[in-house]
Design a protein around this motif. Sequence first.
Motif, PDB file in Angstrom:
ATOM      1  N   PHE A   8      -3.428   6.581  17.370  1.00 34.20           N
ATOM      2  CA  PHE A   8      -2.097   6.933  17.485  1.00 34.20           C
ATOM      3  C   PHE A   8      -1.306   6.082  17.657  1.00 34.20           C
ATOM      4  N   LEU A   9      -1.539   5.088  18.463  1.00 37.43           N
ATOM      5  CA  LEU A   9      -0.770   3.805  18.680  1.00 37.43           C
ATOM      6  C   LEU A   9      -0.575   2.897  17.145  1.00 37.43           C
ATOM      7  N   THR A  10      -1.707   2.804  16.450  1.00 38.76           N
ATOM      8  CA  THR A  10      -1.832   2.103  14.986  1.00 38.76           C
ATOM      9  C   THR A  10      -0.715   3.005  14.375  1.00 38.76           C
ATOM     10  N   GLN A  11      -0.776   4.252  14.233  1.00 40.22           N
ATOM     11  CA  GLN A  11      -0.106   4.716  13.270  1.00 40.22           C
ATOM     12  C   GLN A  11       1.525   5.000  13.583  1.00 40.22           C
ATOM     13  N   GLU A  12       1.639   5.105  14.966  1.00 46.14           N
ATOM     14  CA  GLU A  12       3.208   4.719  15.257  1.00 46.14           C
ATOM     15  C   GLU A  12       3.877   3.410  15.108  1.00 46.14           C
ATOM     16  N   LEU A  13       2.852   2.328  15.252  1.00 49.37           N
ATOM     17  CA  LEU A  13       3.307   0.997  14.835  1.00 49.37           C
ATOM     18  C   LEU A  13       3.475   0.752  13.469  1.00 49.37           C
ATOM     19  N   ASN A  14       2.299   1.360  12.693  1.00 45.96           N
ATOM     20  CA  ASN A  14       2.559   1.227  11.327  1.00 45.96           C
ATOM     21  C   ASN A  14       3.770   1.730  10.653  1.00 45.96           C
ATOM     22  N   SER A  15       4.431   3.083  11.318  1.00 47.02           N
ATOM     23  CA  SER A  15       5.496   3.578  10.673  1.00 47.02           C
ATOM     24  C   SER A  15       6.817   2.877  11.057  1.00 47.02           C
ATOM     25  N   PHE A  16       6.832   2.453  12.094  1.00 45.46           N
ATOM     26  CA  PHE A  16       7.898   1.445  12.651  1.00 45.46           C
ATOM     27  C   PHE A  16       7.948  -0.087  11.794  1.00 45.46           C
ATOM     28  N   ILE A  17       6.772  -0.733  11.610  1.00 39.43           N
ATOM     29  CA  ILE A  17       6.769  -1.784  10.892  1.00 39.43           C
ATOM     30  C   ILE A  17       7.311  -1.702   9.473  1.00 39.43           C
ATOM     31  N   LYS A  18       6.752  -0.563   8.732  1.00 40.14           N
ATOM     32  CA  LYS A  18       7.154  -0.166   7.503  1.00 40.14           C
ATOM     33  C   LYS A  18       8.617  -0.002   7.324  1.00 40.14           C
ATOM     34  N   LEU A  19       9.221   0.663   8.404  1.00 48.85           N
ATOM     35  CA  LEU A  19      10.892   0.878   8.279  1.00 48.85           C
ATOM     36  C   LEU A  19      11.542  -0.720   8.626  1.00 48.85           C
ATOM     37  N   LYS A  20      11.014  -1.367   9.228  1.00 47.88           N
ATOM     38  CA  LYS A  20      11.676  -2.660   9.384  1.00 47.88           C
ATOM     39  C   LYS A  20      11.489  -3.422   8.217  1.00 47.88           C
ATOM     40  N   VAL A  21      10.381  -3.477   7.517  1.00 46.87           N
ATOM     41  CA  VAL A  21      10.118  -4.233   6.292  1.00 46.87           C
ATOM     42  C   VAL A  21      10.663  -3.831   4.954  1.00 46.87           C
ATOM     43  N   GLY A  22      10.966  -2.388   4.939  1.00 42.65           N
ATOM     44  CA  GLY A  22      11.525  -1.647   3.911  1.00 42.65           C
ATOM     45  C   GLY A  22      10.434  -1.333   2.885  1.00 42.65           C
ATOM     46  N   ASP A  23       9.360  -1.070   3.215  1.00 45.10           N
ATOM     47  CA  ASP A  23       8.203  -1.026   2.356  1.00 45.10           C
ATOM     48  C   ASP A  23       7.444   0.312   2.896  1.00 45.10           C
ATOM     49  N   PRO A  24       7.595   1.297   2.330  1.00 47.48           N
ATOM     50  CA  PRO A  24       6.902   2.678   3.053  1.00 47.48           C
ATOM     51  C   PRO A  24       5.561   2.850   2.496  1.00 47.48           C
ATOM     52  N   LEU A  25       4.865   2.001   1.660  1.00 50.37           N
ATOM     53  CA  LEU A  25       3.647   2.122   0.927  1.00 50.37           C
ATOM     54  C   LEU A  25       2.580   1.250   1.540  1.00 50.37           C
ATOM     55  N   THR A  26       2.645   0.256   2.046  1.00 51.92           N
ATOM     56  CA  THR A  26       1.776  -1.123   2.414  1.00 51.92           C
ATOM     57  C   THR A  26       1.430  -0.811   3.818  1.00 51.92           C
ATOM     58  N   THR A  27       0.425  -0.528   4.041  1.00 51.54           N
ATOM     59  CA  THR A  27      -0.235  -0.495   5.472  1.00 51.54           C
ATOM     60  C   THR A  27       0.155  -1.929   6.033  1.00 51.54           C
TER      61      THR A  27
END
Length: 202
Positions: A8-27
Motif C-alpha cells: 500500500f505505501l509503495t503504491q501511494e508513494l509511486n502515485s505521488f512521485i509520478k505526479l511530481k515528475v510529470g511521468d504517469p507511466l514509469t514506476t
Amino acid sequence: MIHSVLEFLTQELNSFIKLKVGDPLTTRIFLSGVTNEAGIAIPDQSLGLSLINIEEERTNKEQQSRFINAVGKIEKRNPEIQLNLYVLITANFQNKQANNTSDDYVEGLKQLSYAIAFFQSKNVFTPENSPALSGFDETLKKIVVELYSYSFEQLYNFWSVVGAKYLPSVLYKVKTLTIQENAIQESGEPIEQIFLTSLHKS
C-alpha cells in the motif's frame, strides 16, 4: 498483513512521485530488498522501499486473554501482537549511464526528497482518507508513518551488514500493526455462582 502495509505505501508513494515528475507511466519506487547475491537489488534509476526490522510494540500490549463470545461462552486466546515496521527508502541513482541526466546522483536526491515530502504532507492513513487501504487488507484501520533518525554508527553498521556502499536513504517507523489470529485455546461456560463451604472443628 505486513506485505499489505508495504504494498500500500509503495503504491501511494509511486502515485505521488509520478505526479511530481510529470511521468504517469514509469514506476518510480519498488518494494524490494536493498541487496541480493548480485549486489543492489533496487532497479537502477528508481527508489526502493525495504523492510529492515520488525519490532514488537510493548507500550500498550493487551494483557486480557479471556473473552465472552456472542453466545455467552468464555473463550481463551492469546493477546494480540502489535508491531512496528522499520522501512528504508533508498535512491539507486549511480551515474551508470553516460550522458543520462535521469541516472545521476542529483536526480536520486530529488526523488528521495519527493518521498520525504509525501510523508510530511500525509503520515496517517485510514480507510477514510485513503480508500485504497481497504483494498489491500480490510483489517487495516490505521497506519502511522514517522521519520526515524539514527546515528552515524548505526548507519555504518547497517550498510556494513548489507554489504554495499552507502546510497542516499531515509528511514521511517511504521506503526502500529496489530496481528490477532483469534485462534481459540480453550472454551467453556462462564462462572456464574461461587459456593463456599465452611468446615468447623468441634
